[in-house]
Structures are given as structure tokens and as C-alpha cells.
Design an enzyme around this catalytic site. Structure first.
Site, mmCIF file in Angstrom:
data_model
loop_
_atom_site.group_PDB
_atom_site.id
_atom_site.type_symbol
_atom_site.label_atom_id
_atom_site.label_comp_id
_atom_site.label_asym_id
_atom_site.label_seq_id
_atom_site.Cartn_x
_atom_site.Cartn_y
_atom_site.Cartn_z
ATOM 1 N N GLU A 4 34.323 43.470 26.581
ATOM 2 C CA GLU A 4 35.005 42.248 26.166
ATOM 3 C C GLU A 4 34.091 41.468 25.229
ATOM 4 O O GLU A 4 32.878 41.395 25.482
ATOM 5 C CB GLU A 4 35.346 41.393 27.393
ATOM 6 C CG GLU A 4 36.345 42.085 28.305
ATOM 7 C CD GLU A 4 36.741 41.256 29.537
ATOM 8 O OE1 GLU A 4 36.236 40.133 29.696
ATOM 9 O OE2 GLU A 4 37.579 41.750 30.310
ATOM 10 N N HIS B 79 41.414 38.157 29.049
ATOM 11 C CA HIS B 79 40.805 37.773 30.334
ATOM 12 C C HIS B 79 41.116 36.316 30.691
ATOM 13 O O HIS B 79 40.210 35.515 30.984
ATOM 14 C CB HIS B 79 39.289 38.003 30.293
ATOM 15 C CG HIS B 79 38.701 38.209 31.665
ATOM 16 N ND1 HIS B 79 37.639 39.029 31.910
ATOM 17 C CD2 HIS B 79 39.041 37.696 32.874
ATOM 18 C CE1 HIS B 79 37.346 39.012 33.198
ATOM 19 N NE2 HIS B 79 38.190 38.201 33.809
HETATM 20 P P1 NAI Z 1 38.905 39.797 46.923
HETATM 21 O O1 NAI Z 1 37.505 40.197 47.115
HETATM 22 O O2 NAI Z 1 39.470 38.672 47.714
HETATM 23 O O3 NAI Z 1 39.870 41.079 47.139
HETATM 24 C C1 NAI Z 1 39.583 42.350 46.704
HETATM 25 C C2 NAI Z 1 40.229 43.323 47.667
HETATM 26 O O4 NAI Z 1 40.172 44.638 47.127
HETATM 27 C C3 NAI Z 1 39.551 43.364 49.033
HETATM 28 O O5 NAI Z 1 40.508 43.186 50.047
HETATM 29 C C4 NAI Z 1 38.914 44.768 49.078
HETATM 30 O O6 NAI Z 1 38.862 45.300 50.384
HETATM 31 C C5 NAI Z 1 39.873 45.538 48.194
HETATM 32 N N1 NAI Z 1 39.325 46.761 47.601
HETATM 33 C C6 NAI Z 1 38.125 46.940 47.010
HETATM 34 N N2 NAI Z 1 38.012 48.186 46.528
HETATM 35 C C7 NAI Z 1 39.189 48.801 46.785
HETATM 36 C C8 NAI Z 1 39.695 50.085 46.491
HETATM 37 N N3 NAI Z 1 38.959 50.986 45.833
HETATM 38 N N4 NAI Z 1 40.927 50.379 46.917
HETATM 39 C C9 NAI Z 1 41.681 49.483 47.588
HETATM 40 N N5 NAI Z 1 41.251 48.238 47.886
HETATM 41 C C10 NAI Z 1 40.024 47.896 47.485
HETATM 42 O O7 NAI Z 1 39.045 39.509 45.364
HETATM 43 P P2 NAI Z 1 40.118 38.575 44.622
HETATM 44 O O8 NAI Z 1 39.642 37.163 44.602
HETATM 45 O O9 NAI Z 1 41.466 38.855 45.153
HETATM 46 O O10 NAI Z 1 40.006 39.140 43.133
HETATM 47 C C11 NAI Z 1 40.465 40.439 42.818
HETATM 48 C C12 NAI Z 1 39.995 40.861 41.438
HETATM 49 O O11 NAI Z 1 40.516 39.976 40.457
HETATM 50 C C13 NAI Z 1 38.479 40.843 41.268
HETATM 51 O O12 NAI Z 1 38.081 42.014 40.604
HETATM 52 C C14 NAI Z 1 38.229 39.645 40.384
HETATM 53 O O13 NAI Z 1 37.069 39.800 39.600
HETATM 54 C C15 NAI Z 1 39.480 39.625 39.536
HETATM 55 N N6 NAI Z 1 39.804 38.330 38.941
HETATM 56 C C16 NAI Z 1 40.278 38.328 37.659
HETATM 57 C C17 NAI Z 1 40.600 37.135 37.039
HETATM 58 C C18 NAI Z 1 41.149 37.147 35.650
HETATM 59 O O14 NAI Z 1 41.005 36.157 34.946
HETATM 60 N N7 NAI Z 1 41.803 38.202 35.225
HETATM 61 C C19 NAI Z 1 40.413 35.840 37.700
HETATM 62 C C20 NAI Z 1 40.012 35.959 39.084
HETATM 63 C C21 NAI Z 1 39.691 37.174 39.664
#
Ligand code: NAI
Length: 395
Positions: free
Chosen positions: A256, A279
Site C-alpha cells: 500500500e 484501506h
Molecule cells: P479480531 O482479532 O477481533 O478477530 C479476528 C478473528 O479472526 C479472531 O476471532 C481469530 O480467531 C480469527 N482468525 C485468525 N486467523 C484465522 C484463520 N486463519 N481462520 C479463521 N479465523 C481466524 O480482529 P478484528 O478487530 O475483527 O479485525 C479483523 C481484521 O480487520 C484485522 O486483520 C484488522 O487488521 C482488519 N481491520 C481492517 C480495517 C480496515 O480499514 N480495512 C479496520 C479495522 C480492522
């Protein structure tokens, strides 16, 4: 307090109202400038572009806390902060709702071919047709990663009448009528729409490639608003060009641009019915405002009560609301005998302990002691001189 990088004015308002003297700047500071400013500062607030390095911590003798008014904390040397008993806070949930809303809007846009329809209208072409357009009601949504974002999406998607399947490597509580899948393969074969919300752990690199795309149902929709390195974009392009995947929305990319104006290049450019966004999943004014409120609240709680609830580096001590009147907070090296030594000091000075809270995290311990009377200077001095003591405060 010094709040950098144009942090939301609600944070300044909250902290000023609580009695702190708050200076603000609308930009990030480089290391030299930061070192200079930190000499006289108790708390610094920043976003992602100010790096608090070992050298910066070294130059900040009064620093008690760092507020990262964002989600990530890579810009702060957390080990250096812990070694000095400086608490670091961030806002892990504040922008999750914004991501969920963008996902919902993109699912609807893709199911109705809005990007193509809008483009044609701008080109002067009127093509009124229902072909390939679908309601989202009744569609099967597959959520990969059922954390803060995935689980909120589950609730809102069900409210729109979608059927939700999810897969998470952890055993997560299924909300509403959502169905848990025991493997990614099971989910991919069951649903019409796949959306990724996994975290950024290194093992998720390349999680979604040719094999996973090939397992998706004919004509399905794919979304990734989690991390760019999770998906093989060349494989995704091939599946979109072949018509196997009917549309996609991607907000995160393996590479990015670092700043506005830098060129953006992706294998996904130039494809119809593919929504590309820079993003911005979590980038809304509401999220910024909530980040300001949340982190400012954490900083105030820490300064006023010693609470480290949700600190990213110190042991998390969540205190009951009726905390004692006199309080000593003590960050120390997590070695045997510290609690006994602290309590023996109180006992030998005839001080009763009303309540006490202890937490440890790696090399660091944190004990909060409430007493019915003010802690005499000689006790504080003796605590400060203990070899294990890192940071001592009397509140
Ligand atoms: P979180 O940590 O609350 O949830 C992530 C979940 O994914 C957890 O329940 C974990 O057990 C699960 N997980 C991890 N690896 C896995 C796999 N290989 N298969 C299945 N499940 C798996 O995170 P949150 O807050 O929900 O954020 C999720 C993603 O969104 C993160 O990567 C974060 O960086 C991204 N994000 C993107 C934003 C954007 O602007 N596009 C803004 C905020 C977050």
C-alpha cells in the site's frame, strides 16, 4: 499532555475538562523533535506516524503513559515502554462498526452491479435490466474470522435477512442464527458471498489462494477488508476474469502507498465489478471521534486511578468503582518476593491495607494498594528504593 497528529478534538475537550493541560499539534514529530518535546511531558498522544523509540523514552523522564489514538501500536516500542513502567493504550474496537457498514454496502453494490451500472450511465449508456441483480435477503454469507468485526457483521447481515455461516480457528459463540463451520472448506462450499475478517498473524499470509478460490461456488462474491497479505491477488484476478467469481471488493493490499500521491498498483485494477478502496474500511469521522473518546478515557483512568484496563503492555488491572481514598501504584520487575516486601513495609509502619490488586505480564508486575490513611514519605521512599521497583505513584 501533548497530543500530536490532529487527534479528534473530543479527546482534548475530555482531557482539558478533567483538568489536564493539553498541548496539541496537527502533525507527526520526527525523533529529534519528539525527544525535545518529551522532556517535559507526562503523557503523549499520537496516531500512526509518530514513532516512540527507545531513545524517545530515554529522553522522557516524566512520561507516564502513551495514547495511541489508532488501532495498531507498532509505532511504539512497547518493550521500552514496559521497562520504564509507561502504560500504552490504543483503541482496538472503535472503528469496527465502520468496517462492517462498508462491507454491507459493498455486498449490496456487488449484488446489484452498481459499479458497472454507474460507469455506463456516466458514459451515456442506459441499460435497464434485472439480469444478474440480486437482493441480499436470503443470500448465504460466509464470514472467515469471527472476531470484533466478523461477529458484528453477522448481526447486521442477519438483520438484512441474510443467512450467516462463519469459520474461526477459535471456538466462538455463534450470534443469532449464525452457523459455525468446522473448516474453511465447509464454509466455501456453502455460501454465495465470502468475506475475510481474520487478524494479521504471520501464519495468515497467503491464507486465501488458488485452492480456496477454486472451492467457492460459481458466481459468488468475494470481499477482503482484513489484511492485504492474506489473499493471492493474481489468483483472484484469474477467477474474476473467468467469471467464476462474479464480483469482489478489496480494501487492503499487499503493498500500500505510504502517503497520499504515491502511485498505487494492483493486479486487480481495471476489472469490472471489482470495488477497490484505499484501506478506508475503518476510516470514518465517527470512528475517529470514538477513538478520541476511548483513548482519552483510558489515559484519564490510568492517571487518576491507576487502572490499566486494556493497556497493551502493562498487566491489566480492572478496578472496582468504589476504590479506596489513598492508593499506591507500583510497577515492578516480576521477580519472587515483591508483594511480600511491599506488604511488610506497610505492616512495619503500622499501615493497614484496605484492598490490593496484583497482576503480572511477562517480566512486569503491577500492584495497587489501597490504604485508609495517606502513605507516609518514608514508606514511599523505601518502596522507591526497592531494587525491583520500576515506577511508583501515590494517588
Ligand atoms: P479480531 O482479532 O477481533 O478477530 C479476528 C478473528 O479472526 C479472531 O476471532 C481469530 O480467531 C480469527 N482468525 C485468525 N486467523 C484465522 C484463520 N486463519 N481462520 C479463521 N479465523 C481466524 O480482529 P478484528 O478487530 O475483527 O479485525 C479483523 C481484521 O480487520 C484485522 O486483520 C484488522 O487488521 C482488519 N481491520 C481492517 C480495517 C480496515 O480499514 N480495512 C479496520 C479495522 C480492522
Amino acid at each position: 499532555m501533548l497530543l500530536l497528529e490532529n487527534i479528534h478534538p473530543d479527546a482534548t475537550a475530555l482531557l482539558s475538562k478533567a483538568g489536564y493541560q493539553v498541548d496539541t499539534a496537527d502533525r507527526a514529530l520526527g525523533e529529534d523533535e519528539l525527544v525535545e518535546r518529551l522532556a517535559t511531558v507526562d503523557v503523549v498522544g499520537l496516531r500512526s506516524n509518530t514513532h516512540v523509540t527507545e531513545r524517545a523514552f530515554e529522553a522522557a523522564p516524566h512520561l507516564l503513559a502513551v495514547g495511541a489514538f489508532c488501532i495498531g501500536t507498532n509505532q511504539v516500542d512497547l518493550a521500552a515502554a514496559s521497562r520504564r513502567g509507561v502504560a500504552v493504550f490504543n483503541a482496538p474496537f472503535s472503528n469496527t462498526r465502520s468496517v462492517v457498514e462498508l462491507v454491507i454496502s459493498e455486498i449490496i453494490a456487488l449484488q446489484r452491479g452498481l459499479t458497472d451500472k454507474s460507469r455506463m450511465m456516466h458514459e451515456g449508456k442506459w441499460d435497464k435490466s434485472a439480469k444478474g441483480s440480486h437482493e441480499v435477503r436470503g443470500r448465504r454469507l460466509g464470514i472467515v474470522g469471527y472476531g470484533n468485526i466478523g461477529s458484528q457483521l453477522s448481526v447486521l447481515a442477519e438483520a438484512l435477512g441474510m443467512s450467516v455461516w462463519f469459520y474461526d480457528t477459535e471456538d466462538k459463540l455463534a450470534l443469532g442464527n449464525a452457523r459455525r463451520c468446522s473448516s474453511l472448506e465447509e464454509l466455501l462450499e456453502a455460501v454465495d458471498i465470502v468475506t475475510l475478517h481474520v487478524d494479521g498473524r504471520p501464519s495468515n499470509k497467503g491464507l486465501f489462494g488458488e485452492a480456496e478460490l477454486a472451492r467457492m461456488r460459481q458466481g459468488s462474491i468475494f470481499l477482503n477488508l482484513s489484511r492485504g497479505f492474506v489473499v493471492d491477488h493474481a489468483a483472484l484476478r484469474a477467477h474474476i476474469e473467468s467469471g467464476h467469481i462474479a464480483g469482489a471488493a478489496v480494501d487492503v493490499f499487499p503493498k500500500e502507498p505510504k502517503r497520499k500521491g504515491e502511485p498505487f498498483v494492483s493486479e486487480l485494477q481495471g476489472l469490472p465489478n471489482v470495488i477497490l478502496t484505499p484501506h478506508v474500511g475503518g476510516s470514518t469521522e465517527e470512528a475517529q471521534q470514538d477513538i478520541g473518546r476511548f483513548v482519552a478515557g483510558k489515559l484519564h483512568d490510568y492517571l487518576s486511578s491507576g487502572s490499566t484496563s486494556m493497556s497493551v503492555n502493562l498487566p491489566n488491572l480492572v478496578l472496582p468503582p468504589n476504590a479506596g481514598e489513598f492508593r499506591v501504584t507500583h510497577v515492578h520487575a516480576n521477580v519472587p518476593g515483591v508483594l511480600a516486601a511491599v506488604n511488610s513495609l506497610f505492616a512495619t509502619h503500622g499501615m493497614n491495607i484496605e484492598s490490593q490488586y496484583l497482576g503480572t505480564r511477562g517480566d512486569i508486575g503491577y500492584v495497587i494498594t489501597d490504604t485508609p490513611t495517606d502513605c507516609p514519605a518514608e514508606v514511599l521512599d523505601a518502596l522507591a528504593e526497592m531494587p525491583a521497583t520500576i515506577r511508583l505513584r501515590a494517588l
